[in-house]
Write a protein that holds these residues in place. Structure first.
Motif, PDB file in Angstrom:
ATOM      1  N   ASP A  22      36.197  21.841 -82.651  1.00 25.39           N
ATOM      2  CA  ASP A  22      36.741  23.188 -82.428  1.00 25.39           C
ATOM      3  C   ASP A  22      38.258  23.241 -82.604  1.00 25.39           C
ATOM      4  OD1 ASP A  22      36.146  25.960 -81.631  1.00 25.39           O
ATOM      5  OD2 ASP A  22      37.374  25.498 -79.870  1.00 25.39           O
ATOM      6  N   SER A  23      38.958  22.221 -82.142  1.00 28.31           N
ATOM      7  CA  SER A  23      40.422  22.229 -82.261  1.00 28.31           C
ATOM      8  C   SER A  23      40.849  22.122 -83.733  1.00 28.31           C
ATOM      9  CB  SER A  23      41.031  21.069 -81.454  1.00 28.31           C
ATOM     10  OG  SER A  23      40.593  19.821 -81.958  1.00 28.31           O
ATOM     11  N   LYS A  24      40.138  21.324 -84.516  1.00 29.80           N
ATOM     12  CA  LYS A  24      40.444  21.212 -85.946  1.00 29.80           C
ATOM     13  C   LYS A  24      40.136  22.517 -86.671  1.00 29.80           C
ATOM     14  CE  LYS A  24      39.741  16.214 -86.306  1.00 29.80           C
ATOM     15  NZ  LYS A  24      38.927  15.138 -86.925  1.00 29.80           N
ATOM     16  N   LEU A  25      39.061  23.177 -86.248  1.00 32.45           N
ATOM     17  CA  LEU A  25      38.697  24.456 -86.853  1.00 32.45           C
ATOM     18  C   LEU A  25      39.799  25.490 -86.637  1.00 32.45           C
ATOM     19  CD1 LEU A  25      36.769  26.495 -88.160  1.00 32.45           C
ATOM     20  CD2 LEU A  25      35.637  26.731 -85.941  1.00 32.45           C
ATOM     21  N   LYS A  26      40.319  25.560 -85.423  1.00 33.09           N
ATOM     22  CA  LYS A  26      41.383  26.532 -85.115  1.00 33.09           C
ATOM     23  C   LYS A  26      42.644  26.237 -85.938  1.00 33.09           C
ATOM     24  CE  LYS A  26      39.798  27.540 -80.414  1.00 33.09           C
ATOM     25  NZ  LYS A  26      40.068  27.365 -78.955  1.00 33.09           N
ATOM     26  N   LYS A  27      42.978  24.952 -86.071  1.00 30.79           N
ATOM     27  CA  LYS A  27      44.152  24.587 -86.870  1.00 30.79           C
ATOM     28  C   LYS A  27      43.945  24.942 -88.340  1.00 30.79           C
ATOM     29  CE  LYS A  27      45.621  20.744 -83.896  1.00 30.79           C
ATOM     30  NZ  LYS A  27      45.748  19.261 -83.809  1.00 30.79           N
ATOM     31  N   ALA A  28      42.722  24.728 -88.824  1.00 28.07           N
ATOM     32  CA  ALA A  28      42.421  25.043 -90.225  1.00 28.07           C
ATOM     33  C   ALA A  28      42.563  26.535 -90.482  1.00 28.07           C
ATOM     34  CB  ALA A  28      41.009  24.576 -90.566  1.00 28.07           C
ATOM     35  N   ILE A  29      42.049  27.356 -89.573  1.00 29.17           N
ATOM     36  CA  ILE A  29      42.129  28.806 -89.725  1.00 29.17           C
ATOM     37  C   ILE A  29      43.584  29.262 -89.689  1.00 29.17           C
ATOM     38  CG2 ILE A  29      41.578  31.006 -88.630  1.00 29.17           C
ATOM     39  CD1 ILE A  29      38.934  29.714 -87.736  1.00 29.17           C
ATOM     40  N   THR A  30      44.354  28.717 -88.753  1.00 30.68           N
ATOM     41  CA  THR A  30      45.765  29.093 -88.629  1.00 30.68           C
ATOM     42  C   THR A  30      46.541  28.737 -89.893  1.00 30.68           C
ATOM     43  OG1 THR A  30      45.676  28.707 -86.230  1.00 30.68           O
ATOM     44  CG2 THR A  30      47.856  28.798 -87.260  1.00 30.68           C
ATOM     45  N   ALA A  31      46.334  27.516 -90.399  1.00 32.10           N
ATOM     46  CA  ALA A  31      47.063  27.063 -91.585  1.00 32.10           C
ATOM     47  C   ALA A  31      46.677  27.874 -92.818  1.00 32.10           C
ATOM     48  CB  ALA A  31      46.776  25.582 -91.826  1.00 32.10           C
ATOM     49  N   ALA A  32      45.389  28.159 -92.969  1.00 31.80           N
ATOM     50  CA  ALA A  32      44.929  28.923 -94.134  1.00 31.80           C
ATOM     51  C   ALA A  32      45.397  30.370 -94.054  1.00 31.80           C
ATOM     52  CB  ALA A  32      43.402  28.863 -94.223  1.00 31.80           C
ATOM     53  N   ALA A  33      45.278  30.963 -92.865  1.00 31.41           N
ATOM     54  CA  ALA A  33      45.647  32.368 -92.700  1.00 31.41           C
ATOM     55  C   ALA A  33      47.143  32.586 -92.881  1.00 31.41           C
ATOM     56  CB  ALA A  33      45.206  32.869 -91.326  1.00 31.41           C
ATOM     57  N   LEU A  34      47.956  31.607 -92.472  1.00 29.86           N
ATOM     58  CA  LEU A  34      49.405  31.762 -92.612  1.00 29.86           C
ATOM     59  C   LEU A  34      49.801  31.802 -94.086  1.00 29.86           C
ATOM     60  CD1 LEU A  34      52.170  31.977 -91.279  1.00 29.86           C
ATOM     61  CD2 LEU A  34      52.305  29.484 -91.303  1.00 29.86           C
ATOM     62  N   GLY A  35      49.199  30.922 -94.894  1.00 31.92           N
ATOM     63  CA  GLY A  35      49.490  30.945 -96.324  1.00 31.92           C
ATOM     64  C   GLY A  35      49.067  32.250 -96.958  1.00 31.92           C
ATOM     65  N   ASN A  36      47.906  32.740 -96.571  1.00 28.56           N
ATOM     66  CA  ASN A  36      47.433  34.019 -97.088  1.00 28.56           C
ATOM     67  C   ASN A  36      48.329  35.159 -96.622  1.00 28.56           C
ATOM     68  OD1 ASN A  36      45.371  34.977 -98.795  1.00 28.56           O
ATOM     69  ND2 ASN A  36      44.380  35.971 -97.074  1.00 28.56           N
ATOM     70  N   ALA A  37      48.811  35.068 -95.373  1.00 28.86           N
ATOM     71  CA  ALA A  37      49.723  36.085 -94.842  1.00 28.86           C
ATOM     72  C   ALA A  37      51.012  36.127 -95.653  1.00 28.86           C
ATOM     73  CB  ALA A  37      50.036  35.800 -93.372  1.00 28.86           C
ATOM     74  N   MET A  38      51.493  34.946 -96.056  1.00 30.25           N
ATOM     75  CA  MET A  38      52.734  34.909 -96.822  1.00 30.25           C
ATOM     76  C   MET A  38      52.539  35.521 -98.205  1.00 30.25           C
ATOM     77  SD  MET A  38      55.283  31.726 -97.456  1.00 30.25           S
ATOM     78  CE  MET A  38      54.692  31.278 -99.062  1.00 30.25           C
ATOM     79  N   GLU A  39      51.365  35.247 -98.802  1.00 30.01           N
ATOM     80  CA  GLU A  39      51.055  35.849-100.111  1.00 30.01           C
ATOM     81  C   GLU A  39      51.090  37.365-100.012  1.00 30.01           C
ATOM     82  OE1 GLU A  39      47.067  36.525-102.863  1.00 30.01           O
ATOM     83  OE2 GLU A  39      47.148  34.812-101.510  1.00 30.01           O
ATOM     84  N   TRP A  40      50.434  37.904 -98.996  1.00 31.59           N
ATOM     85  CA  TRP A  40      50.349  39.359 -98.865  1.00 31.59           C
ATOM     86  C   TRP A  40      51.600  39.974 -98.245  1.00 31.59           C
ATOM     87  CZ3 TRP A  40      47.055  42.481-101.192  1.00 31.59           C
ATOM     88  CH2 TRP A  40      45.942  41.891-101.794  1.00 31.59           C
ATOM     89  N   PHE A  41      52.401  39.149 -97.577  1.00 29.15           N
ATOM     90  CA  PHE A  41      53.718  39.599 -97.135  1.00 29.15           C
ATOM     91  C   PHE A  41      54.541  39.999 -98.359  1.00 29.15           C
ATOM     92  CE2 PHE A  41      58.210  38.466 -96.547  1.00 29.15           C
ATOM     93  CZ  PHE A  41      58.538  39.267 -95.465  1.00 29.15           C
ATOM     94  N   ASP A  42      54.492  39.157 -99.383  1.00 31.47           N
ATOM     95  CA  ASP A  42      55.217  39.482-100.623  1.00 31.47           C
ATOM     96  C   ASP A  42      54.631  40.720-101.293  1.00 31.47           C
ATOM     97  OD1 ASP A  42      56.903  38.935-103.082  1.00 31.47           O
ATOM     98  OD2 ASP A  42      54.896  38.775-103.917  1.00 31.47           O
ATOM     99  N   PHE A  43      53.289  40.807-101.365  1.00 26.97           N
ATOM    100  CA  PHE A  43      52.665  41.972-101.972  1.00 26.97           C
ATOM    101  C   PHE A  43      53.051  43.244-101.224  1.00 26.97           C
ATOM    102  CE2 PHE A  43      48.785  39.601-103.922  1.00 26.97           C
ATOM    103  CZ  PHE A  43      49.622  39.062-104.875  1.00 26.97           C
ATOM    104  N   GLY A  44      53.076  43.152 -99.884  1.00 28.20           N
ATOM    105  CA  GLY A  44      53.440  44.310 -99.070  1.00 28.20           C
ATOM    106  C   GLY A  44      54.874  44.731 -99.303  1.00 28.20           C
ATOM    107  N   VAL A  45      55.765  43.751 -99.269  1.00 29.53           N
ATOM    108  CA  VAL A  45      57.183  44.036 -99.495  1.00 29.53           C
ATOM    109  C   VAL A  45      57.381  44.642-100.884  1.00 29.53           C
ATOM    110  CG1 VAL A  45      59.442  42.954 -99.860  1.00 29.53           C
ATOM    111  CG2 VAL A  45      58.073  42.339 -97.867  1.00 29.53           C
TER     112      VAL A  45
END
Length: 502
Positions: A22-45
């Motif tokens: 479970d702890s590895k799963l949470k870290k995986a989701i956080t790491a993946a979502a942050l990269g995706n957030a940065m991609e769409w941060f640029d698209f949003g801006v």
């Protein structure tokens, strides 16, 4: 790589079921979502700054052409995304998901940061839009492997019964990144005023990509390889020891298209309907509200921001619900609603009544949630482990290449026709694609990833899965026995009617 007949026919046992930490799963989701957030941060801006970037990089054009040119610069990098998907996809299937995702986030952070450094057209002339385009092309290349890899990373780390909910957080990150980008644009423009914001304030959001990228790199670098890919490598070692652990066998591009063309076509259909809706609502609509409907920029942006906040709350709920009722209902239902309600929604958006404008945008947003709430859990499940990254990245980015033209195409159609409802007709066309794809796709909810063994949250859930597996086998045996009984009865009836047959 095909398993031996003996391996394929061996009954499933409790040790074959992967227990997800479970702890590895949470870290995986956080790491993946942050990269995706940065991609769409640029698209949003970029989407919310299209009017400013048009003035900075294309000052000699008319306001309409400036906006179309700025949005075209947004769309052109999609041409290179399939190449990025091909390169990173092949590397991801050969060397692993974790390594490639660490590379893509570095390229994405640096290229976004560089946009903030580019001088204006007034300073360096034609080199300004050229450098902007080069930075966007670098972004497109890295993003070609980003979303596909992140979706695979989360899917391969998730238990089968929770994959919809866990994967929904990936696009939660994209909405959050878009929201952060849009909110930052509004905040900075209000703090600096129009003159200072146009002069240099618009650069600040792009500078923030660098620290976000370093955080994402740290999180991804600290993660282990996904259980599904590691299992694939282990199987390769057992069946073909001469292959290097770091270089599992992969199929050629031709073999992927030949063998998995049906899965590729399903992926293309799903991504087109999802991303056209996404780009129409979150990239094109801010410019549509300000340029075509003559709302103040801040006014239009605030409405979109309010819509995105609502989407954040809906997103995980869609993922959770898809684990209960399946993914297909959301694709078919969402596409049907898009076809029916796209035109009424734009009637509301063009009504000049705030409440109706908000309602029209909300309708499109809820429909979009139906798609993005299940997309990251569906796409990785339709390809087997050995080609998952390659096949998904290639088909995803070919689809996004089409969808990425949405802001430019919508702006051009409205300008050429003078019809404010052209975006609605555009959405209705892609809705038909979504409906057809939804009926053709197979249900993936609560099932193992294709070609992988089941994955569970704990040993108790693993026992339940094993019990269901044997119950399923028993039911199949009973069905076969019933068919045999019916055949025997039919045989006996024939013998009774025609004794000579005996």
């Amino acid at each position: 790589m095909k398993k031996s007949k003996k391996t394929r026919n061996r009954p499933l046992n409790i040790n074959d079921i992967t227990i997800i930490d479970d702890s590895k799963l949470k870290k995986a989701i956080t790491a993946a979502a942050l990269g995706n957030a940065m991609e769409w941060f640029d698209f949003g801006v970029y989407g919310f700054l299209a009017y400013v970037l048009g003035q900075v990089f294309f000052p000699s054009a008319s306001p309409s052409v400036q906006m179309v040119a700025a949005l075209a610069t947004f769309s052109v990098p999609f041409l290179i995304r399939p190449l990025g998907g091909l390169v990173f996809g092949m590397l991801g299937d050969r060397f692993g998901r974790q390594k490639i995702l660490s590379i893509t986030i570095v390229i994405m952070a640096l290229s976004t940061f560089c946009i903030g450094l580019i001088p204006s057209y007034a300073t360096i002339g034609i080199w300004a839009p050229i450098l902007l385009l080069l930075a966007k092309l670098a972004q497109g290349f890295s993003v070609g492997g980003e979303y596909s890899g992140a979706a695979i990373f989360v899917a391969e780390y998730s238990p089968d019964r929770k994959r919809g909910f866990m994967a929904s957080w990936l696009d939660f990150g994209s909405i959050a990144g878009f929201l952060l980008g849009a909110g930052l644009v509004v905040l900075l423009s209000s703090l600096f005023g129009d003159e200072q914001f146009h002069d240099w304030g618009w650069r600040i959001p792009f500078f923030l990509a660098l620290p976000l990228g370093f955080i994402g790199l740290y999180l991804r670098h600290a993660l282990e390889e996904t259980p599904a890919f590691q299992q694939h490598v282990d199987n390769m070692e057992k069946t073909q020891p001469e292959n290097s652990v770091d270089q599992p066998a992969t199929l050629s591009l031709k073999e992927i298209f030949t063998k998995y063309w049906q899965s590729l076509s399903i992926c293309v259909g799903l991504v087109i309907v999802t991303n056209v809706t996404y780009y129409m609502l979150l990239t094109y609509m801010p410019s549509y509200l300000s340029h075509n409907l003559h709302y103040s920029t801040d006014h239009g942006v605030l409405i979109i921001i309010a819509i995105m906040v609502g989407m954040l709350f809906v997103q995980p709920f869609i993922g959770l619900l898809s684990d209960r009722i399946g993914r297909k209902p959301f694709i078919i239902g969402g596409s049907t609603c898009l076809f029916i309600f796209a035109y009424p929604a734009f009637l509301m958006i063009t009504s000049d009544i705030i409440a109706l404008i908000f309602l029209g945008l909300l309708i499109i947003a809820v429909i979009l949630n139906c798609f993005i709430g299940v997309m990251a859990s569906i796409l990785p499940a339709i390809f087997p482990t050995n080609v998952r990254y390659s096949a998904l990245a290639i088909s995803f980015n070919i689809s996004v290449l089409i969808a990425g033209l949405t802001p430019t195409a919508a702006a051009w159609l409205v300008e050429e026709s003078g019809n404010l409802y052209m975006p609605a007709f555009y959405l209705m066309v892609v809705a038909v694609i979504g409906i057809i794809t939804g009926f053709k796709m197979k249900e993936t909810a609560n099932k193992p990833l294709r070609g992988a063994t089941p994955a569970a949250s704990d040993r108790s859930e693993a026992k339940e899965i094993l019990s269901e597996h044997f119950n399923h086998i028993e039911q199949k045996v009973e069905d076969i026995e019933s068919q045999i009984d019916q055949l025997q009865k039919q045989r006996q009836n024939l013998i009774d009617q025609h004794p000579k047959l005996d």
